[in-house]
Design a protein around this motif. Structure first.
Motif, short mmCIF file in Angstrom:
data_model
loop_
_atom_site.label_atom_id
_atom_site.label_comp_id
_atom_site.label_asym_id
_atom_site.label_seq_id
_atom_site.Cartn_x
_atom_site.Cartn_y
_atom_site.Cartn_z
N ARG A 9 32.23 63.08 73.20
CA ARG A 9 31.23 62.18 73.11
C ARG A 9 29.80 63.06 73.28
O ARG A 9 28.66 62.52 72.83
CB ARG A 9 31.08 61.15 74.14
N GLN A 10 30.05 64.25 73.66
CA GLN A 10 28.60 65.04 73.81
C GLN A 10 28.42 65.75 72.43
O GLN A 10 27.34 66.36 72.26
CB GLN A 10 29.06 66.37 74.76
N ALA A 17 23.48 65.95 69.60
CA ALA A 17 24.36 67.03 70.09
C ALA A 17 23.94 68.41 69.80
O ALA A 17 23.10 68.58 68.97
CB ALA A 17 25.52 66.92 69.16
N ASN A 27 27.21 62.17 69.52
CA ASN A 27 25.87 62.19 70.07
C ASN A 27 24.74 62.68 68.95
O ASN A 27 24.83 63.97 68.64
CB ASN A 27 25.76 63.24 71.21
#
Ligand code: SF4
Length: 315
Positions: free
Chosen positions: A188-189, A148, A145
């Motif tokens: 994914r974060q 992030a 990300n």
């Protein structure tokens, strides 16, 4: 204590950097000079510069070690993290001349995904360090990300990562995924990258020079992403990011105030982040008894980010 540069040295350094900028050179590597360990002075070299004579001390964010006289180096390996924290004191230098004089192409680009793309393009088919000709299949830039709040930084790509072009996709990557999941978030974060972006042959530890050559691009990635917390995975990542030579026992167990050296964020409101150190997942695979210690580090990070673990962690 914060320090300022001697005006004469500042002027000379500014001239030198402008000279290299005029040649289209914007990447500078920091190199510690002999006899400077006490004060962590560094020499500066422009990428590709043939002459090594114009070495000057430059400021940045680094660590000054203040060791009480009664603590001998050999005994410090045994120190508790708490005691070590009292010994290693991060010192922010007042000025960073690179911020002023070496604008990066991504400066002013507010969309972090676009800015990361610019950093990747600037890296190109990199041949800046010897790792480019030691069997790499591809450059492993980083993944995740672009906005992030949490970044993980490892050492360098292994065989699986070199094959797939993505960091932490092998067995160690699986464990990192589980660690992330145990923190109550998903891979994914977060954003994941390494100190060096090319696989060291035989998975050897990257040389210091390789780390110093490659890490300016990581610093730019961090400045673009503007995380709240960076977690350094293992000693190589921790020592490179903190410019500090210490054991894992000394480095773990606390937060450091971290600002990527040699760059600035395009967001004037972002003034650095917290940095925590924990064990590299590959080390945890070799010595699973240390997983409990790593979990303590992650819990410290979770508290900082307001994260809650799901019912039960899987590792
Ligand atoms: Fe370039 Fe980094 Fe690869 Fe070295 S490790 S060749 S500096 S991308």
């Amino acid at each position: 204590m914060p320090r300022t540069l001697d005006p004469e040295l500042r002027r000379a350094l500014a001239e030198r950097i402008r000279y290299y900028n005029g040649l289209g050179i914007y990447d500078f590597y920091r190199r510690e000079t002999a006899g400077d360990r006490e004060g962590f002075g560094v020499a500066v070299e422009a990428a590709g510069a043939e002459s090594r004579t114009p070495q000057m001390k430059v400021p940045g964010v680094y660590i000054e070690e203040i060791a009480p006289p009664e603590i001998q180096p050999e005994s410090r390996e045994e120190m508790s993290p708490r005691k070590a924290a009292a010994v290693a004191v991060p010192v922010a230098i007042e000025e960073n001349i690179f911020e002023v004089l070496a604008p990066k192409p991504e400066y002013g680009v507010s969309d972090p995904a676009k800015a990361l793309k610019i950093v990747r393009e600037d890296l190109g088919d990199c041949t800046r360090c010897p790792l480019h000709k030691q069997g790499r299949k591809q450059i492993v830039f980083g993944v995740g990300n672009p906005k992030a709040e949490l970044m993980f930084v490892g050492e360098g790509p292994g065989a699986d990562e070199d094959q797939q072009g993505e960091p932490f996709v092998g067995r160690a990557g699986q464990l990192l995924n589980n660690m992330i999941k145990a923190m109550g978030i998903e891979r994914r974060q977060v954003y994941i990258a390494n100190i060096v972006k090319c696989r060291p042959p035989g998975n050897r530890t990257p040389e210091r020079e390789e780390c110093e050559t490659c890490s300016p691009f990581l610093m730019r990635q961090i400045a673009v992403i503007k995380p709240k917390v960076v977690v350094a995975l293992g000693a190589v990542a921790a020592k490179t990011l903190l410019a500090m030579n210490a054991s894992m026992v000394q480095l773990r167990g606390r937060f450091y105030d971290f600002k990527p050296s040699g760059v600035r964020s395009s967001d004037p409101n972002w003034d650095g982040c917290k940095l925590a150190v924990t064990y590299h997942p590959a080390f945890l695979l070799r010595d699973p008894r240390q997983k409990g210690e790593a979990w303590k580090d992650l819990q410290m990070v979770m508290k900082e980010l307001g994260l809650k673990a799901p019912g039960k962690s899987e590792e």
